[in-house]
Design a protein around this motif. Structure first.
Motif, short mmCIF file in Angstrom:
data_model
loop_
_atom_site.label_atom_id
_atom_site.label_comp_id
_atom_site.label_asym_id
_atom_site.label_seq_id
_atom_site.Cartn_x
_atom_site.Cartn_y
_atom_site.Cartn_z
N MET A 1 4.30 10.50 -4.68
CA MET A 1 4.85 11.69 -4.08
C MET A 1 5.84 12.25 -4.75
N LEU A 2 6.63 11.20 -5.15
CA LEU A 2 7.96 11.47 -6.16
C LEU A 2 7.63 12.09 -7.39
N GLU A 3 6.44 11.53 -8.17
CA GLU A 3 6.16 12.23 -9.41
C GLU A 3 5.60 13.35 -9.17
N GLU A 4 4.54 13.89 -8.04
CA GLU A 4 4.28 15.19 -7.74
C GLU A 4 5.38 16.22 -7.32
N VAL A 5 6.30 15.65 -6.57
CA VAL A 5 7.47 16.71 -6.25
C VAL A 5 8.09 16.89 -7.27
N GLN A 6 8.47 16.10 -8.45
CA GLN A 6 9.43 16.30 -9.54
C GLN A 6 8.80 17.17 -10.16
N SER A 7 7.40 17.20 -10.53
CA SER A 7 6.55 17.99 -11.38
C SER A 7 6.49 19.48 -10.80
N GLU B 1 0.81 -1.10 -0.08
CA GLU B 1 0.06 -0.11 -0.13
C GLU B 1 1.00 1.24 0.07
N CYS B 2 2.09 1.27 0.50
CA CYS B 2 2.93 2.20 0.60
C CYS B 2 3.76 2.57 -0.83
N ILE B 3 3.75 1.52 -1.56
CA ILE B 3 4.46 2.01 -2.70
C ILE B 3 4.00 2.92 -3.90
N PRO B 4 2.55 2.47 -4.11
CA PRO B 4 2.12 3.68 -5.16
C PRO B 4 2.07 5.25 -4.13
N MET B 5 1.91 5.12 -2.84
CA MET B 5 2.08 6.64 -2.40
C MET B 5 3.29 7.24 -2.56
N TYR C 1 9.20 8.05 6.67
CA TYR C 1 9.30 6.86 5.70
C TYR C 1 10.68 6.16 6.09
N ARG C 2 11.60 6.86 6.29
CA ARG C 2 12.93 6.12 6.28
C ARG C 2 12.88 5.20 7.70
N GLU C 3 12.25 5.71 8.51
CA GLU C 3 12.35 5.02 9.71
C GLU C 3 11.17 3.76 9.66
N GLN C 4 10.19 3.78 8.90
CA GLN C 4 9.45 2.70 8.40
C GLN C 4 10.23 1.71 7.89
N PHE C 5 11.04 2.09 6.75
CA PHE C 5 11.70 1.42 5.94
C PHE C 5 12.97 0.15 6.83
N SER C 6 13.27 1.03 7.70
CA SER C 6 14.34 0.56 8.79
C SER C 6 13.63 -0.43 9.51
N ARG C 7 12.52 -0.28 9.75
CA ARG C 7 11.57 -1.26 10.76
C ARG C 7 11.32 -2.45 9.91
N TRP C 8 10.97 -2.25 8.72
CA TRP C 8 10.69 -3.45 7.74
C TRP C 8 11.81 -4.15 7.60
N ILE D 1 11.75 -2.62 -0.71
CA ILE D 1 12.10 -1.54 0.47
C ILE D 1 13.35 -0.69 -0.30
N ASN D 2 14.34 -1.72 -0.58
CA ASN D 2 15.50 -0.67 -1.03
C ASN D 2 15.15 0.23 -2.31
N ARG D 3 14.18 -0.15 -2.96
CA ARG D 3 13.62 0.86 -4.03
C ARG D 3 12.87 1.81 -3.49
N LEU D 4 12.14 1.95 -2.53
CA LEU D 4 11.43 2.78 -1.82
C LEU D 4 12.30 3.82 -1.18
N GLU D 5 13.30 3.17 -0.59
CA GLU D 5 14.31 4.22 -0.12
C GLU D 5 15.09 4.98 -1.13
N GLN D 6 15.27 4.51 -2.04
CA GLN D 6 15.90 5.28 -3.38
C GLN D 6 14.78 6.42 -3.69
N GLN D 7 13.37 5.97 -3.64
CA GLN D 7 12.36 7.24 -4.28
C GLN D 7 12.61 8.13 -3.11
#
Length: 142
Positions: A26-32, A18-22, A69-76, A89-95
């Protein structure tokens, strides 16, 4: 509401999908928005103080939230993820790193534009405007 004042609701790894599309959205929006701000930087006199302040407020808040986000990924990562989950998770961290860069760019541009808005130009005397143009601090509209 400050992110520091209330503790986030940490989620189990099973909801990562559920977090992946979010994060991707967000990346798409801030890049725009970063692209929009790059265009606005070319013509800062087309912006007003209220718009620039709103950009600063909104994107500063988003920037301050990235630690969640970073803390959530670390917990996962501590939940013994499968190889595919770890890859996600690694891809999300890069995003999130890309989001961080875009937000920093937005905020830097907004800070640069702040003193060059239509409101700041209209508030200057003719002498101040002439000095700004002659000193290269203000470009004449093309």
């Amino acid at each position: 509401m400050s992110q520091q004042s209330e503790s986030p609701q940490w989620q189990p790894i099973r909801v990562m999908h559920e977090c992946i599309p979010m994060v991707d959205g967000m990346l798409e929006e801030v890049q725009s928005q970063h692209n929009n701000m790059l265009e606005a930087q070319k013509k800062p006199h087309t912006m007003d103080d209220a718009t620039i302040q709103r950009v600063i407020d909104v994107y500063s808040e988003q920037h301050e939230f990235l630690w969640v986000y970073r803390e959530q990924f670390s917990r996962w990562k501590q939940e013994s993820p499968t190889p595919q989950q770890l890859k996600d998770i690694n891809r999300l961290e890069q995003q999130v790193d890309k989001i961080d860069q875009a937000l920093t760019g937005i905020l830097n541009i907004a800070d640069d534009i702040k003193g060059k808005t239509i409101d700041s130009i209209l508030g200057k005397s003719d002498m101040e405007l002439a000095m700004d143009v002659l000193m290269g601090n203000l470009k004449m509209p093309e």
